[in-house]
Design a protein around this motif. Structure first.
Motif, PDB file in Angstrom:
ATOM      1  N   VAL A 147     -17.625 -28.202 -53.361  1.00 38.50           N
ATOM      2  CA  VAL A 147     -19.011 -28.738 -54.016  1.00 38.50           C
ATOM      3  C   VAL A 147     -20.013 -27.018 -53.805  1.00 38.50           C
ATOM      4  N   ILE A 148     -20.387 -26.879 -54.838  1.00 35.85           N
ATOM      5  CA  ILE A 148     -21.435 -25.737 -54.964  1.00 35.85           C
ATOM      6  C   ILE A 148     -22.639 -26.144 -56.038  1.00 35.85           C
ATOM      7  N   GLY A 149     -23.704 -25.685 -55.380  1.00 36.05           N
ATOM      8  CA  GLY A 149     -24.869 -25.843 -55.873  1.00 36.05           C
ATOM      9  C   GLY A 149     -26.057 -25.223 -55.685  1.00 36.05           C
ATOM     10  N   THR A 150     -27.152 -25.576 -56.617  1.00 38.68           N
ATOM     11  CA  THR A 150     -28.717 -25.033 -56.219  1.00 38.68           C
ATOM     12  C   THR A 150     -29.679 -25.830 -56.168  1.00 38.68           C
ATOM     13  N   TYR A 151     -30.581 -25.971 -55.565  1.00 38.28           N
ATOM     14  CA  TYR A 151     -31.786 -26.901 -55.475  1.00 38.28           C
ATOM     15  C   TYR A 151     -32.928 -26.044 -55.920  1.00 38.28           C
ATOM     16  N   VAL A 152     -33.833 -26.640 -56.845  1.00 35.77           N
ATOM     17  CA  VAL A 152     -35.265 -25.979 -57.024  1.00 35.77           C
ATOM     18  C   VAL A 152     -36.461 -26.964 -56.925  1.00 35.77           C
TER      19      VAL A 152
ATOM     20  N   ASP B 229     -30.401 -23.093 -51.212  1.00 34.83           N
ATOM     21  CA  ASP B 229     -28.918 -23.260 -51.252  1.00 34.83           C
ATOM     22  C   ASP B 229     -28.542 -24.660 -51.325  1.00 34.83           C
ATOM     23  N   GLY B 230     -28.030 -25.271 -52.390  1.00 24.91           N
ATOM     24  CA  GLY B 230     -27.685 -26.605 -52.773  1.00 24.91           C
ATOM     25  C   GLY B 230     -26.700 -26.988 -51.720  1.00 24.91           C
ATOM     26  N   VAL B 231     -25.735 -26.238 -51.530  1.00 25.03           N
ATOM     27  CA  VAL B 231     -24.480 -26.916 -50.698  1.00 25.03           C
ATOM     28  C   VAL B 231     -24.912 -27.132 -49.427  1.00 25.03           C
ATOM     29  N   ALA B 232     -25.574 -26.337 -48.635  1.00 24.97           N
ATOM     30  CA  ALA B 232     -26.193 -26.649 -47.407  1.00 24.97           C
ATOM     31  C   ALA B 232     -27.126 -27.870 -47.378  1.00 24.97           C
ATOM     32  N   LEU B 233     -27.890 -27.756 -48.268  1.00 26.32           N
ATOM     33  CA  LEU B 233     -28.877 -29.105 -48.406  1.00 26.32           C
ATOM     34  C   LEU B 233     -28.051 -30.424 -48.648  1.00 26.32           C
TER      35      LEU B 233
ATOM     36  N   ALA C  34     -28.826 -28.976 -59.221  1.00 23.35           N
ATOM     37  CA  ALA C  34     -27.325 -28.783 -60.036  1.00 23.35           C
ATOM     38  C   ALA C  34     -26.116 -28.592 -59.268  1.00 23.35           C
ATOM     39  N   VAL C  35     -25.307 -29.394 -59.151  1.00 24.96           N
ATOM     40  CA  VAL C  35     -24.224 -29.088 -58.304  1.00 24.96           C
ATOM     41  C   VAL C  35     -22.879 -29.190 -59.349  1.00 24.96           C
ATOM     42  N   GLY C  36     -21.982 -28.354 -59.016  1.00 30.42           N
ATOM     43  CA  GLY C  36     -20.697 -28.322 -59.283  1.00 30.42           C
ATOM     44  C   GLY C  36     -19.642 -28.805 -58.486  1.00 30.42           C
ATOM     45  N   VAL C  37     -18.788 -29.886 -58.849  1.00 31.29           N
ATOM     46  CA  VAL C  37     -17.621 -30.450 -57.956  1.00 31.29           C
ATOM     47  C   VAL C  37     -16.459 -30.002 -58.548  1.00 31.29           C
ATOM     48  N   PHE C  38     -15.736 -29.044 -57.855  1.00 27.55           N
ATOM     49  CA  PHE C  38     -14.652 -28.603 -58.407  1.00 27.55           C
ATOM     50  C   PHE C  38     -13.335 -28.407 -57.147  1.00 27.55           C
TER      51      PHE C  38
END
Length: 315
Positions: A83-88, A102-106, A68-72
């Protein structure tokens, strides 16, 4: 897992090979969902709001992943990445969660390495000069990933804000290359062997009239039909490749807009990363061929990167 853990687990060369293997094998990858997030009522006039992206992928018997990623775009004003997000990551046999990453680094690593993976087949083997258009958080990763497959001798960075380009250049002192900031975009494009763009531009930056035979163009930034990084002439002069047909032909303004104008047909796209990775040899046919790769991202890349992170911790 925090960003430092992700970066340590995903060296560029290793991730490029993991992505190559993932595209050879394939997986279930629904087209990602887009949701527009309106600016808050008290936001300044002209505020951009944001976009929420939900990206699932799975391989039966292996893993399920959801990002789930937010692009602001306005986040820079408050000191946050755009870009900020999380990966599961889940076990595909039981559904048991295995990792929260951490979704951003990924995203930064897998996006850069997907472009480098394409360049390994599309850029000239003797390419020596690289141009980075844009100086956001993705820029240093793109430079390092591309450098991992072609070892460029000279790297130029262009950005509307010279100070931001200089900041990126300062992060790359360990590369065995001359790193300079370009002031004139046209001259930089004309002289480069490989051009990578990672911006949020809605107006074309790379002009087809500036391109010369033998160049490779890598378009990364535009992920909506309204965004453009190259003009129609550039698309017309180049042989076009994409990361995935379903994603790029629906979401990328660099392709969607020329198709609306009748200048590009879906069948004009030479192939995607699945085809590139399953081919026996490089896709470039001639030294004077202009190649262009357009990516919008695919959840298969996230899944491959997340698996590599977890494998590294379990080793």
């Amino acid at each position: 897992m925090d960003a430092a853990t992700v970066r340590a687990a995903l060296p560029y060369g290793r991730l490029i090979e993991a992505l190559r293997a993932a595209f050879r094998i394939g997986g279930q990858v629904p087209v990602r969902s887009h949701f527009h997030i309106a600016p808050p009522p008290d936001a300044p006039q002209g505020a951009a709001g944001g976009t929420l992206l939900v990206m699932p992928a799975w391989q039966p018997g292996r893993h399920i992943g959801i990002k789930a990623v937010g692009v602001f775009p306005d986040n820079g004003a408050v000191g946050l990445p755009s870009v900020i997000g999380t990966y599961v990551l889940f076990d595909a046999k039981t559904g048991r969660p295995q990792a929260v990453i951490d979704g951003v680094a990924l995203t930064l690593r897998r996006t850069a390495c997907a472009s480098a993976l394409a360049a390994a087949s599309l850029a000239r083997p003797d390419a020596q000069q690289f141009l980075m258009v844009g100086a956001g958080s993705l820029a240093p990763h793109l430079i390092r990933a591309h450098h991992a497959v072609r070892r460029y001798r000279r790297i130029e960075i262009w950005n509307r804000s010279r100070a931001r380009a200089e900041a990126v250049a300062e992060k790359l002192g360990d590369l065995n290359a001359v790193i300079v900031v370009a002031d004139d975009l046209e001259s930089a494009v004309r002289s480069a062997d490989t051009i990578s763009c990672a911006t949020l531009s809605r107006e074309p930056l790379v002009r087809g009239e500036w391109l010369r035979p033998g160049q490779h163009v890598d378009l990364v930034g535009g992920f909506t039909p309204e965004m453009r990084e190259a003009d129609d002439a550039a698309l017309d002069r180049a042989d076009v490749w994409v990361d995935t047909r379903d994603g790029a032909l629906k979401e990328a303004g660099d392709l969607v807009q020329p198709m609306k104008h009748g200048l590009l047909r879906p069948e004009d796209v030479q192939g995607d990363l699945f085809e590139l990775c399953r081919a026996d040899g490089p896709a470039r046919r001639a030294d004077d061929q202009i190649t262009l790769f357009k990516s919008v991202g695919t959840a298969l890349e996230d899944l491959a990167a997340a698996e590599l992170v977890v494998e590294g911790l379990q080793a």
